[in-house]
Design an enzyme around this catalytic site. Sequence first.
Site, PDB file in Angstrom:
ATOM      1  N   ASP A  76      31.813  41.986  32.530  1.00  9.76           N
ATOM      2  CA  ASP A  76      32.079  42.561  33.837  1.00  9.76           C
ATOM      3  C   ASP A  76      33.380  41.950  34.332  1.00  9.76           C
ATOM      4  O   ASP A  76      33.460  40.747  34.532  1.00  9.76           O
ATOM      5  CB  ASP A  76      30.907  42.195  34.750  1.00  9.76           C
ATOM      6  N   THR A 109      35.997  47.423  37.859  1.00  7.25           N
ATOM      7  CA  THR A 109      36.697  46.166  38.089  1.00  7.25           C
ATOM      8  C   THR A 109      37.670  45.875  36.969  1.00  7.25           C
ATOM      9  O   THR A 109      38.729  45.314  37.185  1.00  7.25           O
ATOM     10  CB  THR A 109      35.691  45.009  38.169  1.00  7.25           C
ATOM     11  N   THR A 110      37.303  46.293  35.744  1.00  7.82           N
ATOM     12  CA  THR A 110      38.190  46.040  34.613  1.00  7.82           C
ATOM     13  C   THR A 110      39.434  46.910  34.711  1.00  7.82           C
ATOM     14  O   THR A 110      40.557  46.451  34.546  1.00  7.82           O
ATOM     15  CB  THR A 110      37.450  46.348  33.298  1.00  7.82           C
ATOM     16  N   ASP A 410      26.016  47.335  38.707  1.00  6.32           N
ATOM     17  CA  ASP A 410      27.095  48.311  38.565  1.00  6.32           C
ATOM     18  C   ASP A 410      26.533  49.722  38.571  1.00  6.32           C
ATOM     19  O   ASP A 410      27.052  50.608  39.239  1.00  6.32           O
ATOM     20  CB  ASP A 410      27.857  48.085  37.244  1.00  6.32           C
TER      21      ASP A 410
END
Length: 552
Positions: A76, A109-110, A410
């Site tokens: 994550d 987020t990545t 998520d």
Amino acid sequence: KKNSTMAGRGPMMGPPGMGQVMVLNTKTQRQSGRQAQLGNISAARAVADIIRTTLGPRSMLKMLLDPMGSIVITNDGNCILREVDVSHPTAKSMIELSRAQDEEVGDGTTSVIILAGEMLVSAEPFLRDNMHPTVIVQGYNRALQEALEICQRQAITVDIHDKERMTSLVQSAVGTKFSSRWNEKMVDMALQAVLTVARPSSQTINQMEVDLKRYAKVEKIPGGEISDCSVLKGVMFNKDVTHSKMRRHIQNPRILLLDSPLEYKKGESQTNVEITDENDWNKMLKLEEKYVENMCAEIIALKPDIVITEKGVSDLAQHYLHKANITAFRRLRKTDNNRIARATGATICSRTDEIQESDIGTNCGLFEMRKIGQDWFAFLEECQDPKACTIILRGGSKDVLNEIERNLQDAMQVVRNVVYNPKLLPGGGATEMAVAMGLKKSSKKVHGVQQGPYKAVGEAMEVIPRTLASNCGVSVIRSVTALRAKHAAAYDENPDGQCHWGINGITGELVDMNELGIWEPFSVKVQTIKTSIESACMILRIDDIVSGSKKK
């Protein structure tokens, strides 16, 4: 001659005949101008490189050791960057990005970090050509507006209750995670949990309010199989009954929730009572017992089956409740109590003398105590239309559980975003490619110096499909070029049309996202693009980094 000496003196020198005048403390380090900008860009690139391999279904995990010696195993983006210790100020601000993204929309987020890093990298050649940063920033901002319009065109609207669409959507969020082996399970759990907790919002009429943090509690119990995970139609909590002989299995219980203690009143501050007559001592004890008995009588009058309080229950009260065949729980967390109230329809009472029939929760179908591992858990299940739920996660080790909990978070965020804003964009790098194509074509309308940076945003967008391709190990150049050609052809046919071609993250082939069924929430994608471009603009405008602390 005087002029030449003026010119020859460095900055920080005083009038002639004086020594050097130090404005800044000698310890301060200062990078300025071009050096600072290029330093920032390389820092951003370094952060993006840490994360790059965790994008897409063929993603790798990172193992992080923190100073305490505990391990985190995750992919994550936000979680990795939270644990990495960074000294460079720019890299720190990049890390803030992924945190903001995580709090705002919960997924992507990545991608945010990779995109922001790429935006900065593509600004580097312009800086080396002595283009002024503000010009680059203007070009970037124009590109951002255009990109958002392209996203609007690509979006499709979805019905929340369409099970298949929603499933495929969550799958694209969970598919890149560690728990993708139990995809079906995870996706179902996320959908179930969010749709349970969702309720019409009180402020606005046609919007839903989803409070996952408060009402969807994740209980992690090590042991068992991951396939044993489930979402309860109700709640559970880790408490045992106060008295061993109380009932442990009740059908359709009447539940009473209190947040007052079932014991005699203790003084707030220290109170001293001086007793001169020994009979008064017995009187006092009698009064205390009377008080407790009275409280219990008020409770028993309503004939509840289960009494749950946030405070203590004295032995005497246990005795009275047990005689009336009532199961009691004590010292429950406030949050758990709220959850039980939402699930069973009970109201939390603060005083025993004001309880009414309407405060009792009757929506619960079954109360049961079960032993899992070493602890007893109380289950309140089979509620009618519960507005709160507990998610039970079982799994081999603590690391596995933590990672699955993150993945589930998520997934639930993704469902929540769609419940808020039911629009979808194609996944698999299709949206990014469409934006890249659109920017490339419309950059011809941009005049002057801004055209370069404007185009560069489009090229930077291609980093997502490129990374997807490189993570599954196919020839990057070929697949990205082919994808570009697809989008270009579609754009030439109809500039306002939709083209949903992207990369299949598992095999690396080109596919139409409509057939593969990989969709992402509109809000996540748009937030990603906005955040990355805005942060890139901010970092580009920095031209001076002064570090050095004041003397303590």
